[in-house]
Scaffold this motif. Structure first.
Motif, PDB file in Angstrom:
ATOM      1  N   PHE A 192       0.862  -1.185   0.000  1.00 40.90           N
ATOM      2  CA  PHE A 192       0.000   0.000   0.000  1.00 40.90           C
ATOM      3  C   PHE A 192       0.895   1.230   0.000  1.00 40.90           C
ATOM      4  O   PHE A 192       2.113   1.137   0.208  1.00 40.90           O
ATOM      5  N   SER A 193       0.284   2.381  -0.202  1.00 37.99           N
ATOM      6  CA  SER A 193       1.054   3.624  -0.146  1.00 37.99           C
ATOM      7  C   SER A 193       1.069   4.143   1.285  1.00 37.99           C
ATOM      8  O   SER A 193       0.135   3.908   2.062  1.00 37.99           O
ATOM      9  N   LEU A 194       2.123   4.855   1.627  1.00 33.64           N
ATOM     10  CA  LEU A 194       2.200   5.460   2.960  1.00 33.64           C
ATOM     11  C   LEU A 194       1.116   6.516   3.123  1.00 33.64           C
ATOM     12  O   LEU A 194       0.603   6.731   4.227  1.00 33.64           O
ATOM     13  N   GLU A 195       0.756   7.168   2.045  1.00 36.93           N
ATOM     14  CA  GLU A 195      -0.325   8.150   2.089  1.00 36.93           C
ATOM     15  C   GLU A 195      -1.643   7.468   2.433  1.00 36.93           C
ATOM     16  O   GLU A 195      -2.449   8.002   3.206  1.00 36.93           O
ATOM     17  N   GLU A 196      -1.864   6.279   1.896  1.00 33.32           N
ATOM     18  CA  GLU A 196      -3.070   5.519   2.208  1.00 33.32           C
ATOM     19  C   GLU A 196      -3.124   5.169   3.692  1.00 33.32           C
ATOM     20  O   GLU A 196      -4.202   5.081   4.282  1.00 33.32           O
ATOM     21  N   ALA A 197      -1.954   4.994   4.308  1.00 35.24           N
ATOM     22  CA  ALA A 197      -1.893   4.666   5.732  1.00 35.24           C
ATOM     23  C   ALA A 197      -2.033   5.895   6.624  1.00 35.24           C
ATOM     24  O   ALA A 197      -2.035   5.777   7.850  1.00 35.24           O
ATOM     25  N   GLY A 198      -2.116   7.086   6.017  1.00 32.30           N
ATOM     26  CA  GLY A 198      -2.329   8.293   6.802  1.00 32.30           C
ATOM     27  C   GLY A 198      -1.124   9.180   6.958  1.00 32.30           C
ATOM     28  O   GLY A 198      -1.173  10.177   7.685  1.00 32.30           O
ATOM     29  N   MET A 199      -0.022   8.857   6.279  1.00 31.39           N
ATOM     30  CA  MET A 199       1.169   9.694   6.366  1.00 31.39           C
ATOM     31  C   MET A 199       1.095  10.815   5.344  1.00 31.39           C
ATOM     32  O   MET A 199       0.668  10.608   4.203  1.00 31.39           O
TER      33      MET A 199
END
Length: 370
Positions: A192-199
């Protein structure tokens, strides 16, 4: 296992049972002395303690060693017999030493990461990035190779972190994708993308992984990532982090100014420099600040080894007390730097040597019984 990593930008170019108070080695108390006599008494007390503490050190690794680091109970270090770096490791439980024969780069590009079973290194060639995984117990047994396209933009390779026989890679760009390569497989898995994880990623710097947890440094901010839940949490650090160690109790991280400890139970950052200053340690009235934080730091459990104003000290996170482990020579003939703490509590430190009175640039390493 406690995991740690030191920042490698690969745009990014790429841790004695003396009391905590004065030791009172000499018979006459300070209250009986004044002026030059008091100063001389205090100097003698310092030098006596320095000599006593040095009985607890033994030479290790040799003077050519540099860049020492801990992975579990294994100590790693580099030597530079030529412009190219050579990697070495010592299993401090079995005593087995491995002098690795594979390359890890030169003095400008060296890089490596290890888990409990593999050593990984990255290089950039004409066809792109190549990640090679080697058996940690063998000089040059290749377990797998992964090729990825060249990142471009001045990035030599994407940041990577091994865990067991898997290697996590952050493919940075417009979005920052977390990949997972099982050593031996032809291609990595895209998670997944780090952006998807909330970063919110400004500039991604570095990270490490153990099990389901990744600790990441992005633009100096420290994040904890639950990989299974795809959820990242900023640890609310207010100073730019440069390196991190963590376990189930929390995250110990260094910054450009001082160290901090983020406790998982309270979800608060503790300023370790301030706690050391308030710990109550004082050798005597002349050397009452030798323990105050200067640089470096490595953690194992409640123990934090760090470089104070005048030597190597140990701070206890539970009791908030500090004590000396090794003291610098008053003439700077030996000055301690770069403490490393292993998971089994073994402590190593470098002693920079000098004959000029200035702090030296090179020196041997010691294992310290504390």
């Amino acid at each position: 296992m406690q995991r740690c990593f030191r920042l490698e930008r690969t745009v990014l170019v790429g841790l004695l049972a003396f009391g905590v108070g004065g030791c009172g080695i000499f018979g006459g108390g300070e209250e009986e002395l004044t002026g030059d006599a008091l100063v001389q008494h205090n100097i003698e007390e310092y030098e006596s303690l320095q000599a006593e503490l040095e009985k607890n050190r033994t030479e290790a690794m040799g003077k050519s060693a540099t860049e020492a680091a801990a992975v579990g109970n294994r100590l790693f270090w580099l030597t530079f017999p030529t412009f190219d770096a050579s990697l070495h490791s010592l299993d401090t439980v079995s005593g087995a030493r491995v002098d690795y024969m594979f390359g890890v780069g030169n003095s400008n590009t060296w890089n490596w990461r290890a888990s409990d079973s593999i050593v990984v290194t990255a290089s950039l060639g004409g066809g792109g990035i190549e990640y090679n995984a080697y058996d940690i117990n063998q000089p040059e047994k290749v377990l797998g190779t992964l090729g990825l396209p060249s990142p471009g933009g001045g990035i030599r390779w994407y940041a990577y972190a091994p865990d067991g026989n898997q290697v996590y890679i952050v493919e940075s760009g417009a979005t920052n994708m977390l990949l997972r390569w099982t050593v031996g497989a032809a291609q990595p898995e895209t998670l997944f993308s780090l952006e998807e994880a909330g970063m919110s990623v400004g500039e991604f710097w570095d990270f490490g992984v153990e099990g389901n947890t990744a600790i990441l440094i992005e633009s100096g901010r420290v994040w904890s990532l639950d990989i299974a839940a795809k959820k990242a949490t900023w640890l609310e650090n207010e100073t730019e982090a440069t390196a991190a160690q963590w376990d189930q109790k929390g995250v110990f991280y260094l910054s450009a100014t001082d160290p901090f400890f983020y406790a998982n139970d309270t979800r608060k950052n503790r300023g370790i420099e301030a706690e050391i200053a308030a710990s109550g340690y004082e050798l005597n009235s002349t050397y009452n600040a030798i323990h105050e934080y200067s640089q470096g730091g490595a953690r194992n459990g409640d123990d934090v080894a760090y470089i104070g104003r005048d030597g190597l000290f140990l701070f206890d996170l539970a009791t908030r007390k500090t004590r000396p482990v090794l003291l610098n020579a008053r003439d700077n003939s030996i000055v301690y730097r770069n403490p490393v703490l292993l998971e089994n509590g073994k402590l190593f430190v470098q002693g920079l040597e000098s004959k000029s009175g200035a702090t030296g640039a090179q020196g041997g390493w010691y294992e310290v019984d504390y």
